[in-house]
Write an enzyme that holds these catalytic residues in place. Structure first.
Site, PDB file in Angstrom:
ATOM      1  N   ARG A   1      -4.919 -15.044  11.330  1.00  0.00           N
ATOM      2  CA  ARG A   1      -4.170 -16.098  10.665  1.00  0.00           C
ATOM      3  C   ARG A   1      -4.944 -16.533   9.429  1.00  0.00           C
ATOM      4  NH1 ARG A   1      -0.490 -14.652  13.278  1.00  0.00           N
ATOM      5  NH2 ARG A   1       0.900 -15.836  14.657  1.00  0.00           N
TER       6      ARG A   1
ATOM      7  N   GLU B   1       0.995 -18.834   2.875  1.00  0.00           N
ATOM      8  CA  GLU B   1       1.597 -17.514   2.989  1.00  0.00           C
ATOM      9  C   GLU B   1       3.054 -17.598   2.548  1.00  0.00           C
ATOM     10  OE1 GLU B   1       1.870 -15.032   6.898  1.00  0.00           O
ATOM     11  OE2 GLU B   1      -0.244 -15.268   6.337  1.00  0.00           O
TER      12      GLU B   1
ATOM     13  N   HIS C   1       1.638  -9.698   5.657  1.00  0.00           N
ATOM     14  CA  HIS C   1       1.802 -10.047   7.081  1.00  0.00           C
ATOM     15  C   HIS C   1       2.681  -9.010   7.798  1.00  0.00           C
ATOM     16  CE1 HIS C   1       1.436 -13.693   9.945  1.00  0.00           C
ATOM     17  NE2 HIS C   1       1.562 -12.575  10.636  1.00  0.00           N
TER      18      HIS C   1
END
Lengths: 304, 304
Positions: free
Chosen positions: A217, A246, A265
């Site tokens: 993360r 993000e 991601h």
């Protein structure tokens, strides 16, 4: 033979329908179901559940959004996908680390700029890689790294030795890692304790040839400190599948650094989730029917 | 104890000096040497040799240029570096294949363009990889691939089974490979027989999700046919450490394709040659003193 009624919502998915039927279940509307498999992108649209639903299977590993939405209750079993995607994420972590070491990024950006690329090539052979948060992803990554000639330092909560690691340290001895490793792979959950685990101080303690890989993360890294370290050569590079925020802003200076690789991601691609989840769902159905403990049961009060 | 006199030309190299001394040798000028270690970039400047020189060790694996220059004679032993760099090249081949499968190239070029990148991600797990020319590089690559969940079809001259491959085929059955494999790694020498081994016909026989990796020599691929296949989606991508010609012209259309990764012939980086060569030189010195067969002895009449 027990037949288990399973609803797959908000829409059917052919791989999961096949998994349910292969495990002896029957796909039914929610109001006839004992099990709900929820494959929505998040808690939005999550249905009201009657007491007849005994088990809800979520398709994500992180369930922060479900916790925040108050969806998860104590009236039934809940499972997430913790560990289901470990092999794929481990493959991506290896791809990122090798891409950094073998100068793939620089090669893509600087067409055949041979001399600086040649001298920048590093190898995994003989290197030590620290895996911080060595759970399922770590267990999948270790054999891939050792097959490439690397050795591994595993860091986990308990410090209980991890198969294939030359050394396992508990989280509270994390500061011993930086001076003993060549590279770092982050695979720990996002918690207050892991926030900014990579920061100015820990970056300075790493060797200058280190690559940092993050498949966990974004908040595990103090991104401003990382940018400074990369720009000043404190470490060699960073390969990030996750960032904070993000996505990064289009004018985030990270994009301009030649020693950064950012993938959006996709270590665990959304397009592959149900294919990866299918065999685990089938196994959990067998366990549910048999009354055994389910894989990846959610503990209330934890986000992973 | 025998002391072997070794000249290192055209200049000394600390890693090789250490290797020579570690193996009980002494570094001397060429006119006192029984062994010449030639670490020039090619045959240019190669010295006249007296009969006192019994063995010449070259640092490259390919020796086409030395053969063409007429340097290699029958009066003494010659070794090249065949096999010395296999582990490093195998690591690079894996890095290229994973970079393709995990969309590293696209991620670097298209900042966080998540949806198309997500759907383009493929995995090595469960895939079959054909290694064409499965010698030293293949032997090093196979355990790396199998640790990642792939299986391997090896192709070599003899068809003699290769450890770790699920199937080994002789070169004359190469055409059976294309329909049975997901991806191809080229690791064969450049010969008239291997020229344009990847061509319009063989590309069409590969699955559309195939990646082709070349860590061997550019002429193994018909590059125009490859360009057409990549543009039209006949295969998924190509990751090339070698091209034909080399470097490609700056306006070569290959550079413009999003599904091509080109590294500038660095699978075996020039900057790392002597470090990689050092342990092999030491071992060959021990063998020379003992009168045993040397590793990587050059057979006159072959270019590798």
């Amino acid at each position: 033979m027990s037949e288990l009624t399973v609803a797959i919502e908000p829409e059917h998915d052919p791989q999961l329908v096949a998994a349910v039927e292969g495990a002896g279940g029957r796909v039914v509307p929610l109001d006839e179901a004992r099990v709900l498999v929820w494959i929505g992108a998040g808690p939005k649209g999550f249905p009201e559940l009657s007491d007849a639903v005994e088990w809800v299977a979520l398709k994500t590993a992180g369930i922060e959004a479900y916790v925040a939405a108050g969806v998860i209750d104590d009236q039934r079993l809940w499972t997430n996908a913790s560990g289901f995607y470990a092999e794929g994420v481990a493959e991506h972590a290896l791809a990122l680390l090798l891409a950094g070491l073998r100068q793939i990024n620089t090669s893509v950006l600087r067409h055949w700029d041979k001399e600086p690329i040649d001298t920048g090539v590093r190898t995994l052979r003989g290197a030590t890689v620290a895996i911080v948060g060595a759970g399922g992803i770590g267990a999948s990554l270790i054999p891939r790294l050792t097959a490439g000639g690397a050795s591994v330092i595993a860091v986990n909560r308990s410090g209980r030795p991890v198969d294939g690691a030359k050394l396992t340290l508990p989280t509270n001895r994390l500061d011993e890692v930086w001076g003993q490793t060549d590279h770092v792979v982050l695979a720990a959950p996002s918690t207050p304790e892991t926030r900014h685990l990579i920061n100015e101080r820990t970056l300075a303690a790493l060797p200058s040839h280190a690559w940092v890989v993050n498949v966990a993360r974004g908040p595990l890294i103090d991104q401003k400190a990382l940018y400074n370290a990369l720009r000043e050569g404190v470490i060699a590079g960073a390969a990030l599948d996750v960032t904070d925020p993000e996505p990064p802003s289009p004018d985030d200076p990270l994009w301009s650094l030649p020693n950064v690789i950012i993938t959006p991601h996709i270590a665990n691609p959304a397009s592959g989730l149900t294919r990866e989840m299918a065999p685990f769902l089938a196994e959990n159905m067998r366990r549910f029917i048999a009354g055994d403990d389910l894989i990846a049961r959610v503990s209330t009060g934890r986000n992973y």
